[in-house]
Write a protein that holds these residues in place. Sequence first.
Motif, mmCIF file in Angstrom:
data_model
loop_
_atom_site.group_PDB
_atom_site.id
_atom_site.type_symbol
_atom_site.label_atom_id
_atom_site.label_comp_id
_atom_site.label_asym_id
_atom_site.label_seq_id
_atom_site.Cartn_x
_atom_site.Cartn_y
_atom_site.Cartn_z
ATOM 1 N N ILE A 1 11.894 17.632 -1.203
ATOM 2 C CA ILE A 1 13.100 16.641 -0.951
ATOM 3 C C ILE A 1 12.595 15.477 0.186
ATOM 4 N N LYS A 2 11.686 16.105 1.195
ATOM 5 C CA LYS A 2 11.407 15.213 2.228
ATOM 6 C C LYS A 2 10.394 14.129 1.717
ATOM 7 N N ARG A 3 9.445 14.720 0.859
ATOM 8 C CA ARG A 3 8.387 13.508 0.178
ATOM 9 C C ARG A 3 9.167 12.705 -0.679
ATOM 10 N N ARG A 4 10.306 13.046 -1.371
ATOM 11 C CA ARG A 4 10.953 12.283 -2.242
ATOM 12 C C ARG A 4 11.725 11.063 -1.599
ATOM 13 N N VAL A 5 12.442 11.600 -0.658
ATOM 14 C CA VAL A 5 13.049 10.449 0.328
ATOM 15 C C VAL A 5 12.324 9.524 0.907
ATOM 16 N N ARG A 6 10.881 10.053 1.553
ATOM 17 C CA ARG A 6 10.132 9.426 1.985
ATOM 18 C C ARG A 6 9.770 8.047 1.170
ATOM 19 N N GLU A 7 9.265 8.444 -0.211
ATOM 20 C CA GLU A 7 8.723 7.734 -1.069
ATOM 21 C C GLU A 7 9.903 6.468 -1.601
ATOM 22 N N VAL A 8 10.948 6.961 -1.529
ATOM 23 C CA VAL A 8 12.201 5.926 -1.821
ATOM 24 C C VAL A 8 12.081 5.106 -0.713
ATOM 25 N N PHE A 9 12.193 5.528 0.539
ATOM 26 C CA PHE A 9 12.270 4.797 1.929
ATOM 27 C C PHE A 9 10.624 3.689 1.789
ATOM 28 N N ARG A 10 9.708 4.244 1.548
ATOM 29 C CA ARG A 10 8.463 3.436 1.520
ATOM 30 C C ARG A 10 8.500 2.539 0.308
ATOM 31 N N GLN A 11 9.080 2.720 -0.756
ATOM 32 C CA GLN A 11 8.958 1.703 -1.987
ATOM 33 C C GLN A 11 10.098 0.561 -1.754
ATOM 34 N N ASN A 12 11.077 0.989 -0.876
ATOM 35 C CA ASN A 12 12.115 -0.132 -0.692
ATOM 36 C C ASN A 12 12.174 -0.657 0.715
ATOM 37 N N ARG A 13 11.328 -0.430 1.444
ATOM 38 C CA ARG A 13 10.996 -0.843 2.929
ATOM 39 C C ARG A 13 11.190 -2.438 3.027
ATOM 40 N N GLU A 14 10.630 -3.020 2.270
ATOM 41 C CA GLU A 14 10.717 -4.548 2.313
ATOM 42 C C GLU A 14 12.252 -5.175 1.783
ATOM 43 N N THR A 15 12.923 -4.302 1.242
ATOM 44 C CA THR A 15 14.477 -5.184 1.034
ATOM 45 C C THR A 15 15.137 -4.612 2.064
ATOM 46 N N LEU A 16 14.899 -3.653 3.051
ATOM 47 C CA LEU A 16 15.703 -3.140 3.844
ATOM 48 C C LEU A 16 15.654 -4.092 5.328
ATOM 49 N N SER B 1 0.701 -1.395 -0.071
ATOM 50 C CA SER B 1 -0.068 -0.097 0.029
ATOM 51 C C SER B 1 0.933 1.473 -0.011
ATOM 52 N N GLY B 2 0.473 2.342 -0.294
ATOM 53 C CA GLY B 2 1.011 3.602 -0.368
ATOM 54 C C GLY B 2 1.365 4.253 0.906
ATOM 55 N N ALA B 3 0.875 3.680 2.101
ATOM 56 C CA ALA B 3 0.805 4.423 3.345
ATOM 57 C C ALA B 3 2.191 4.214 4.164
ATOM 58 N N PHE B 4 2.563 5.590 4.847
ATOM 59 C CA PHE B 4 3.852 5.520 5.524
ATOM 60 C C PHE B 4 3.369 5.574 7.000
ATOM 61 N N PRO B 5 3.153 4.360 7.650
ATOM 62 C CA PRO B 5 2.494 4.786 9.126
ATOM 63 C C PRO B 5 3.566 5.215 10.051
ATOM 64 N N LYS B 6 2.797 5.656 11.214
ATOM 65 C CA LYS B 6 3.893 6.043 12.097
ATOM 66 C C LYS B 6 5.100 5.255 12.837
ATOM 67 N N LYS B 7 4.790 3.873 12.754
ATOM 68 C CA LYS B 7 5.703 2.941 13.214
ATOM 69 C C LYS B 7 6.905 2.818 12.312
ATOM 70 N N PHE B 8 6.665 3.549 11.210
ATOM 71 C CA PHE B 8 8.166 3.491 10.301
ATOM 72 C C PHE B 8 8.704 4.844 10.392
ATOM 73 N N ARG B 9 8.256 5.673 11.459
ATOM 74 C CA ARG B 9 8.824 7.240 11.273
ATOM 75 C C ARG B 9 9.497 7.366 12.571
ATOM 76 N N LEU B 10 10.558 8.186 12.553
ATOM 77 C CA LEU B 10 11.030 8.806 13.846
ATOM 78 C C LEU B 10 10.269 10.173 14.239
ATOM 79 N N LEU B 11 9.759 10.325 15.047
ATOM 80 C CA LEU B 11 8.711 11.549 15.291
ATOM 81 C C LEU B 11 9.266 12.597 16.293
#
Length: 92
Positions: free
Chosen positions: A66-81, A5-15
């Motif tokens: 810049i922040k949106r693009r970095v978040r998107e790269v992270f979100r799309q590659n989260r499975e491989t990390l 999914s396209g979500a970026f939930p809080k559990k994946f963020r440093l807040l």
Amino acid sequence: MNPGSGAFPKKFRLLRRVEFRQVYEEGQRRSASVCTAFIRPNGLAETRLGITVPVRVGRAVLRNRIKRRVREVFRQNRETLVGGWDIVVNPR
């Protein structure tokens, strides 16, 4: 949550500021020409991301883009990390 999914939930963020401070003070630093990354093990199952863009990079519109693009790269590659890390990215 569906991993595709396209979500970026809080559990994946440093807040919180304290989370960023821990990564800066206790983590390792890696630098490249476009950004600096700080990494620190977090003891959790997932890797979390924090982004800070300094004012000298440009106006708010550019910094937010810049922040949106970095978040998107992270979100799309989260499975491989590998899980269990806190990462703070500082674009230049």
